[in-house]
Design a protein around this motif. Sequence first.
Motif, PDB file in Angstrom:
ATOM      1  N   GLY A 170      47.359  37.238  48.201  1.00 54.57           N
ATOM      2  CA  GLY A 170      47.519  35.809  48.013  1.00 54.57           C
ATOM      3  C   GLY A 170      47.693  35.481  46.561  1.00 54.57           C
ATOM      4  O   GLY A 170      47.256  36.222  45.689  1.00 54.57           O
ATOM      5  N   THR A 171      48.301  34.362  46.263  1.00 53.58           N
ATOM      6  CA  THR A 171      48.469  33.954  44.882  1.00 53.58           C
ATOM      7  C   THR A 171      47.553  32.806  44.530  1.00 53.58           C
ATOM      8  O   THR A 171      47.579  32.308  43.425  1.00 53.58           O
ATOM      9  CB  THR A 171      49.924  33.541  44.612  1.00 53.58           C
ATOM     10  N   GLY A 172      46.715  32.382  45.490  1.00 53.65           N
ATOM     11  CA  GLY A 172      45.769  31.323  45.193  1.00 53.65           C
ATOM     12  C   GLY A 172      44.579  31.874  44.442  1.00 53.65           C
ATOM     13  O   GLY A 172      44.352  33.074  44.355  1.00 53.65           O
ATOM     14  N   LEU A 182      51.597  41.461  35.966  1.00 55.65           N
ATOM     15  CA  LEU A 182      52.718  41.038  36.810  1.00 55.65           C
ATOM     16  C   LEU A 182      52.317  39.905  37.753  1.00 55.65           C
ATOM     17  O   LEU A 182      52.882  39.769  38.840  1.00 55.65           O
ATOM     18  CB  LEU A 182      53.279  42.222  37.584  1.00 55.65           C
ATOM     19  N   GLY A 183      51.350  39.103  37.342  1.00 49.26           N
ATOM     20  CA  GLY A 183      50.985  37.933  38.108  1.00 49.26           C
ATOM     21  C   GLY A 183      49.791  38.151  39.013  1.00 49.26           C
ATOM     22  O   GLY A 183      49.201  39.242  39.053  1.00 49.26           O
ATOM     23  N   PRO A 184      49.400  37.115  39.768  1.00 46.91           N
ATOM     24  CA  PRO A 184      48.223  37.204  40.639  1.00 46.91           C
ATOM     25  C   PRO A 184      48.453  38.157  41.806  1.00 46.91           C
ATOM     26  O   PRO A 184      49.545  38.240  42.356  1.00 46.91           O
ATOM     27  CB  PRO A 184      48.049  35.759  41.144  1.00 46.91           C
ATOM     28  N   MET A 185      47.406  38.875  42.160  1.00 46.39           N
ATOM     29  CA  MET A 185      47.426  39.732  43.349  1.00 46.39           C
ATOM     30  C   MET A 185      45.994  40.064  43.724  1.00 46.39           C
ATOM     31  O   MET A 185      45.067  39.832  42.938  1.00 46.39           O
ATOM     32  CB  MET A 185      48.247  41.008  43.108  1.00 46.39           C
ATOM     33  N   SER A 186      45.801  40.600  44.908  1.00 47.86           N
ATOM     34  CA  SER A 186      44.457  40.991  45.329  1.00 47.86           C
ATOM     35  C   SER A 186      44.032  42.268  44.606  1.00 47.86           C
ATOM     36  O   SER A 186      44.855  43.007  44.063  1.00 47.86           O
ATOM     37  CB  SER A 186      44.429  41.232  46.836  1.00 47.86           C
ATOM     38  N   ASP A 235      39.265  46.819  33.998  1.00 49.27           N
ATOM     39  CA  ASP A 235      38.662  45.574  33.521  1.00 49.27           C
ATOM     40  C   ASP A 235      39.063  44.396  34.410  1.00 49.27           C
ATOM     41  O   ASP A 235      38.241  43.538  34.734  1.00 49.27           O
ATOM     42  CB  ASP A 235      39.098  45.295  32.078  1.00 49.27           C
ATOM     43  N   ILE A 236      40.332  44.343  34.794  1.00 52.61           N
ATOM     44  CA  ILE A 236      40.796  43.255  35.661  1.00 52.61           C
ATOM     45  C   ILE A 236      40.075  43.299  37.002  1.00 52.61           C
ATOM     46  O   ILE A 236      39.629  42.277  37.528  1.00 52.61           O
ATOM     47  CB  ILE A 236      42.320  43.342  35.850  1.00 52.61           C
ATOM     48  N   ALA A 237      39.929  44.500  37.567  1.00 60.88           N
ATOM     49  CA  ALA A 237      39.237  44.635  38.851  1.00 60.88           C
ATOM     50  C   ALA A 237      37.785  44.192  38.750  1.00 60.88           C
ATOM     51  O   ALA A 237      37.206  43.677  39.713  1.00 60.88           O
ATOM     52  CB  ALA A 237      39.310  46.079  39.341  1.00 60.88           C
ATOM     53  N   ALA A 238      37.193  44.373  37.573  1.00 61.69           N
ATOM     54  CA  ALA A 238      35.797  43.992  37.368  1.00 61.69           C
ATOM     55  C   ALA A 238      35.634  42.501  37.095  1.00 61.69           C
ATOM     56  O   ALA A 238      34.514  42.021  36.946  1.00 61.69           O
ATOM     57  CB  ALA A 238      35.211  44.796  36.215  1.00 61.69           C
ATOM     58  N   GLY A 239      36.761  41.780  37.011  1.00 62.15           N
ATOM     59  CA  GLY A 239      36.688  40.347  36.795  1.00 62.15           C
ATOM     60  C   GLY A 239      36.755  39.933  35.347  1.00 62.15           C
ATOM     61  O   GLY A 239      36.545  38.751  35.023  1.00 62.15           O
ATOM     62  N   ARG A 240      37.058  40.872  34.443  1.00 61.70           N
ATOM     63  CA  ARG A 240      37.188  40.531  33.033  1.00 61.70           C
ATOM     64  C   ARG A 240      38.600  40.029  32.771  1.00 61.70           C
ATOM     65  O   ARG A 240      39.578  40.683  33.134  1.00 61.70           O
ATOM     66  CB  ARG A 240      36.890  41.738  32.148  1.00 61.70           C
ATOM     67  N   VAL A 247      43.113  38.477  41.489  1.00 64.97           N
ATOM     68  CA  VAL A 247      42.969  38.713  40.057  1.00 64.97           C
ATOM     69  C   VAL A 247      44.319  38.478  39.388  1.00 64.97           C
ATOM     70  O   VAL A 247      45.366  38.527  40.028  1.00 64.97           O
ATOM     71  CB  VAL A 247      42.473  40.150  39.775  1.00 64.97           C
ATOM     72  N   VAL A 248      44.287  38.205  38.089  1.00 64.34           N
ATOM     73  CA  VAL A 248      45.504  37.972  37.332  1.00 64.34           C
ATOM     74  C   VAL A 248      45.863  39.252  36.585  1.00 64.34           C
ATOM     75  O   VAL A 248      45.070  39.770  35.796  1.00 64.34           O
ATOM     76  CB  VAL A 248      45.344  36.798  36.348  1.00 64.34           C
TER      77      VAL A 248
END
Length: 293
Positions: free
Chosen positions: A137-139, A149-153, A65-70, A145-146
Amino acid sequence: MESATGRDARGTLPEGLGDALRATAEDIATVLRGAADTSVPVPRSEWTVGEAAAHLAQANELMADIAAGRERRYGDGTPQSLAAANERALAEFGERAAGPLAELIVRHTDAYLTAFERCATDSVGTGVGTSGEAGGGTGETAGTVVTPLGPMSREVLGSYLLTHMLGHGYDLARALGRPHMIDRARVELSLPFLVVAMPRVTDATTTARLTASYAIRLWGGARFGVTFTDGAVTVTPRPPARPDCTILIEPVTFLLMALGRIGPNGAMARGRVFALGRKPWLALRFPGLFKAP
């Protein structure tokens, strides 16, 4: 592999990661399909086989779901919040049978790969880039994606998915008396995630006021550096030029130690870990500087 991060093209998975994800999901499914009783306890865990497999199925769905942008919120990254989120999720999901859980683990792994490919294609079609670096990147970029464990590609998310499956797959294999599915190639594919995650899982009580530099070298493969400066940690894709301690470690042993499945003393006694440098005694301290969630 030159370093822990690799040199992969933007918007593409590191070479071999897609195959490793599919193979690991299938290996875990094979272990589960042979289980007649999922109430068997998992060693060094409060979970049964059924609960560990259910968690794995849920986690794979979460990452797809995270990879899909949800947007999926799952704790705040601390071990306590992630443990609480795991327990809530398990309480809301009653499936504990081996066969259905095996299928879900495979299906949600495929869903991650489908989501990644779709996002990569969309980025190419619209001219929008992705972060693509294994360090991530964390931007707020198109490729970030979030995660729990925090933002990552999305690429590093795939490494996260693999690492998570290997850890719990190892647990399930041990509980059911089957061979585990961790090997050197899969360990090296887990490193992009571990390099990103290590600064986020340091244990402040053990790293307080610590100043030390480490070179971590996997036998015959990847290497990276970890430097503590008055307790603050920096992880780099290349080791420092003059580390205080160099740790030479067999790859499977490294991952199991990183995931808290084994300790350093037994590994050193079996000749799977060697420490060199000006302060070799720092090697025994290294695993305790991190707290796996």
